[in-house]
Design a protein around this motif. Structure first.
Motif, mmCIF file in Angstrom:
data_model
loop_
_atom_site.group_PDB
_atom_site.id
_atom_site.type_symbol
_atom_site.label_atom_id
_atom_site.label_comp_id
_atom_site.label_asym_id
_atom_site.label_seq_id
_atom_site.Cartn_x
_atom_site.Cartn_y
_atom_site.Cartn_z
ATOM 1 N N VAL A 12 13.562 18.549 -17.361
ATOM 2 C CA VAL A 12 13.830 20.356 -16.627
ATOM 3 C C VAL A 12 13.838 20.316 -15.144
ATOM 4 O O VAL A 12 12.737 19.717 -14.361
ATOM 5 C CB VAL A 12 13.527 21.175 -17.893
ATOM 6 N N ILE A 13 13.353 21.493 -14.892
ATOM 7 C CA ILE A 13 13.142 21.934 -13.406
ATOM 8 C C ILE A 13 12.644 22.531 -12.835
ATOM 9 O O ILE A 13 11.736 23.398 -14.221
ATOM 10 C CB ILE A 13 14.561 21.963 -12.173
ATOM 11 N N LYS A 14 11.094 22.410 -12.015
ATOM 12 C CA LYS A 14 10.535 22.357 -11.822
ATOM 13 C C LYS A 14 10.154 24.344 -11.631
ATOM 14 O O LYS A 14 11.263 24.310 -11.006
ATOM 15 C CB LYS A 14 9.287 22.427 -10.648
ATOM 16 N N PRO A 15 8.884 24.749 -12.459
ATOM 17 C CA PRO A 15 9.771 26.699 -12.494
ATOM 18 C C PRO A 15 9.360 26.981 -10.762
ATOM 19 O O PRO A 15 10.262 27.821 -10.915
ATOM 20 C CB PRO A 15 8.250 27.092 -12.757
ATOM 21 N N GLU A 16 9.064 26.426 -9.682
ATOM 22 C CA GLU A 16 9.406 27.235 -8.415
ATOM 23 C C GLU A 16 10.528 27.087 -7.926
ATOM 24 O O GLU A 16 10.759 27.704 -6.819
ATOM 25 C CB GLU A 16 8.126 26.117 -7.850
ATOM 26 N N PHE A 17 11.318 26.505 -8.522
ATOM 27 C CA PHE A 17 12.537 26.314 -8.370
ATOM 28 C C PHE A 17 13.603 27.067 -8.943
ATOM 29 O O PHE A 17 14.920 26.659 -8.311
ATOM 30 C CB PHE A 17 13.251 24.635 -8.065
ATOM 31 N N VAL A 66 13.855 28.893 -21.969
ATOM 32 C CA VAL A 66 13.155 30.231 -21.198
ATOM 33 C C VAL A 66 11.909 30.111 -22.015
ATOM 34 O O VAL A 66 11.004 30.863 -21.554
ATOM 35 C CB VAL A 66 13.960 31.035 -21.634
ATOM 36 N N ALA A 67 11.820 30.802 -22.786
ATOM 37 C CA ALA A 67 10.139 31.162 -24.177
ATOM 38 C C ALA A 67 9.993 29.678 -23.575
ATOM 39 O O ALA A 67 8.317 29.902 -23.288
ATOM 40 C CB ALA A 67 10.626 30.884 -25.903
ATOM 41 N N GLY A 98 5.570 32.746 -18.406
ATOM 42 C CA GLY A 98 3.985 32.995 -17.990
ATOM 43 C C GLY A 98 4.432 31.782 -16.596
ATOM 44 O O GLY A 98 3.991 32.031 -16.371
ATOM 45 N N LEU A 99 5.632 30.997 -16.082
ATOM 46 C CA LEU A 99 5.243 30.034 -15.157
ATOM 47 C C LEU A 99 6.143 30.925 -14.486
ATOM 48 O O LEU A 99 6.621 30.557 -12.593
ATOM 49 C CB LEU A 99 5.907 28.968 -15.348
ATOM 50 N N MET A 100 7.619 31.658 -14.044
ATOM 51 C CA MET A 100 8.086 32.392 -13.418
ATOM 52 C C MET A 100 8.775 33.329 -14.254
ATOM 53 O O MET A 100 8.076 33.898 -15.025
ATOM 54 C CB MET A 100 9.062 31.636 -13.228
ATOM 55 N N ARG A 101 8.997 34.588 -13.059
ATOM 56 C CA ARG A 101 9.014 35.578 -13.200
ATOM 57 C C ARG A 101 10.392 35.908 -13.592
ATOM 58 O O ARG A 101 10.497 35.189 -14.323
ATOM 59 C CB ARG A 101 9.476 36.064 -11.753
#
Length: 609
Positions: A237-242, A269-270, A274-277
């Motif tokens: 998976v790709i890090k949430p900030e990206f 997605v679930a 809490g890690l991304m908008r």
């Protein structure tokens, strides 16, 4: 009354089946690549011309076919993959219906050359619109080569619905990505109009992802690994900030087959909750292995939709696996109130023993002895004239005559006049590096600087592109930019629109472009970032149907607008305010969002009631 029900001729039935199987050139690419994989190939070559409209050729080094098999492969419902209906629940191959080659041959000119390893010569078949034109012996390497030419030559209406060559090439590239990612152990090469797009060797799954989507993605990957009796999961998976607002890179593979599943997507997605908008979407490359008897892949002609026997278990396992990996690799935020970072042992000293310090003491030392009092750097200073330090002259007292204290209050009104300017000071100021605050009549005006600049640039580019009167500034030193294959393809597709906006771009080999001229309104140092933003904007929100002058102006405005967080000088603030209210529609941005709000005196006073 005569009977009215009759059997359809084979060529008509094949064309009807082709309407389900072959929707565009990318559908042919998918079917031919999957056939090559089922043939046990180790190297597969894809050759495309004019977006697949003129030629689609797939060459492999697989098992090949005998003379009889080569002829039967183009018959409807002829397959080597299944013998009975029960085999549908134990599938380990890509194709099984026997419709693909028959459907393709019904709407194109097909030339196939094939040879088995044990045969000295091979077989060549030429078919046009389901009619076998020629079948002869030929000398050909081991494996199979199939060329599909003039797609939809006998169905002009279907051919007219095809999009531009660049758009069709994008769809072909997407299908190539899906097949190549599902089988990293196979070498793939891809050529378009004679130029090489990909040359992928046999490699690991992570290396395949990096070689397709670029080296930058390597540091963004978080590995997944889980194996149970029901399901085996591996991938990344790709890090949430990206994460992106669009679908982006989202790949599910079940038993080596690319699928689309909104249910499993929701599980990922679930796990990111809490890690991304909320509006962002995660990217992932996930391989699932399940018992073939527990899935049904025969519910859709393209076989991209499958049905699982126990979706709830798969959902729970996938969600927990992604969540565990995000936590295991320190992607999720953690709070430890007991830990003091100042007490952490530096990495270089973790395996070293502490050294006991040696302290030497002179037991005969006496600090009150006269020869010790004068030692060191301490010197006795003269204290004469110390009273002058507290003497204040009259001249110094005059300095305090103009001092103002914070406790003093000055009464004035917030809205004193009908003028735009504040009290003899700057007429605008920037708030939180995002808003420009100014005054108009009896109200405060709060302007979103990013949206306002989007509106200004949008109307500017809309007029300039429509009038074909855009200025272009040549660069003294042209800038070379390296792109991924997908970005390169998108930029080729939109290059004519960019030229209307003032860009001059030359396309080179190895997915490199050279920017030779730019619009005068942008800086050279921002060219690479602007091009990437413009490509991303079209990739996320654009379609070939809506890519017109208005969309170009919107995308350019969004890419080049002042960003929130950027500091603006007073002159720039004033210029932006004046330009905004010189627009035809200053109230809304190009994307129908408010550019400013007003706050009058009554509204302000009501907040203090």
């Amino acid at each position: 009354m005569p009977d009215i029900i009759q059997l359809l001729p084979d060529h008509v039935a094949n064309q009807i089946a082709a309407g389900e199987v072959v929707q565009r050139p990318a559908s042919v690419v998918k079917e031919l690549l999957e056939n090559s994989i089922d043939a046990g190939s180790s190297i597969i070559k894809l050759i495309v011309k004019d977006g697949g409209k003129t030629l689609i050729q797939v060459v492999d080094d697989g098992k090949g076919m005998s003379v009889t098999d080569a002829r039967l492969s183009f018959e409807r419902h002829a397959t080597s993959k299944i013998k009975s209906a029960q085999d549908l629940f134990n599938l380990h191959t890509k194709g099984f219906r026997g419709e693909a080659l028959a459907s393709i041959a019904a709407i194109a000119h097909v030339d196939m050359q094939t040879r088995r390893e044990e045969d000295e010569v091979g077989t060549q078949l030429k078919i046009e619109g389901s009619n076998v034109v020629a079948q002869e012996v030929t000398v050909t390497p081991k494996g199979t080569s199939i060329s599909v030419k003039n797609l939809f030559f006998n169905i002009p209406a279907r051919r007219n619905f095809l999009k531009s060559d660049q758009v069709e090439l994008r769809h072909i590239t997407d299908e190539f990505h899906r097949v190549a990612l599902a089988h990293p152990e196979i070498g793939f090469s891809f050529y378009n109009n004679g130029s090489e797009h990909f040359n992928l060797k046999s490699e690991s799954f992570r290396q395949r992802i990096v070689h397709i989507f670029g080296s930058k993605i390597n540091e963004r990957l978080v590995p997944l690994e889980e194996e149970t009796e029901v399901l085996k999961i591996n991938g990344f998976v790709i890090k949430p900030e990206f994460a992106k607002k669009s679908r982006g890179e989202q790949f599910f593979f079940v038993n080596g087959r690319f699928i689309k599943s909104s249910y499993l997507h929701h599980a990922v997605v679930a796990a990111f909750e809490g890690l991304m908008r909320a509006e962002m979407r995660p990217a992932y490359f996930i391989k699932l292995e399940v018992d073939p008897a527990t899935i049904d892949i025969n519910i859709h002609p393209t076989k991209t939709e499958v049905k699982f026997d126990d979706e709830h278990t798969l959902y729970a396992l996938l969600k927990s696996t992604v969540k565990h990996s995000l936590g295991q690799f320190n992607v999720t935020p953690a709070l430890d109130f007991e830990r003091d970072k100042n007490l952490d042992t530096p990495y270089a000293f973790q395996n070293k023993e502490a050294i006991q310090p040696n302290v030497s003491v002179n037991p005969s030392f006496n600090p009150f002895e006269s020869h010790n009092l004068g030692s060191g750097n301490f010197q006795k200073k003269s204290v004469e004239g110390w009273q002058d330090l507290y003497a204040v002259s009259k001249k110094n007292m005059d300095c305090f005559s103009s001092v103002q204290f914070e406790s003093e209050t000055k009464d004035h009104e917030l809205f004193e006049s009908e003028n735009v300017a504040f009290d003899n000071g700057p007429s605008t100021f920037q708030l939180r590096r995002k808003y420009i605050v100014t005054k108009v009549k009896s109200a405060l005006l709060v302007i979103d600087q990013n949206r306002a600049h989007q509106r200004v640039l949008y109307e500017h580019y809309l007029k300039s592109i429509s009038d074909e009167n855009v200025l272009s500034q040549e660069l003294l030193f042209p800038i070379e930019i390296k792109l991924t294959a997908k970005e390169f393809s998108i930029l080729e597709e939109i290059s004519d629109k960019l030229s209307l906006a003032g860009f001059q771009i030359v396309f080179r080999a190895e997915h490199k472009v050279v920017v030779e001229a730019i619009p005068p309104s942008i800086s050279e140092k921002n060219i690479g970032e602007l091009l990437h933003d413009f490509i991303k904007e079209f990739d996320e929100y654009g379609t070939e149907d809506q890519f017109d002058i208005e969309f170009t102006a919107k995308s350019l405005a969004k890419a080049m607008a002042i960003k929130n967080g950027q500091i603006l000088e007073h002159e720039s603030q004033m210029a932006l305010v004046n330009d905004l209210f010189g627009c035809v529609e200053p109230k809304l941005s190009p994307f129908k969002k408010l550019t400013y709000i007003t706050l009058n005196e009554n509204e302000l006073e009501n907040n203090f009631l």
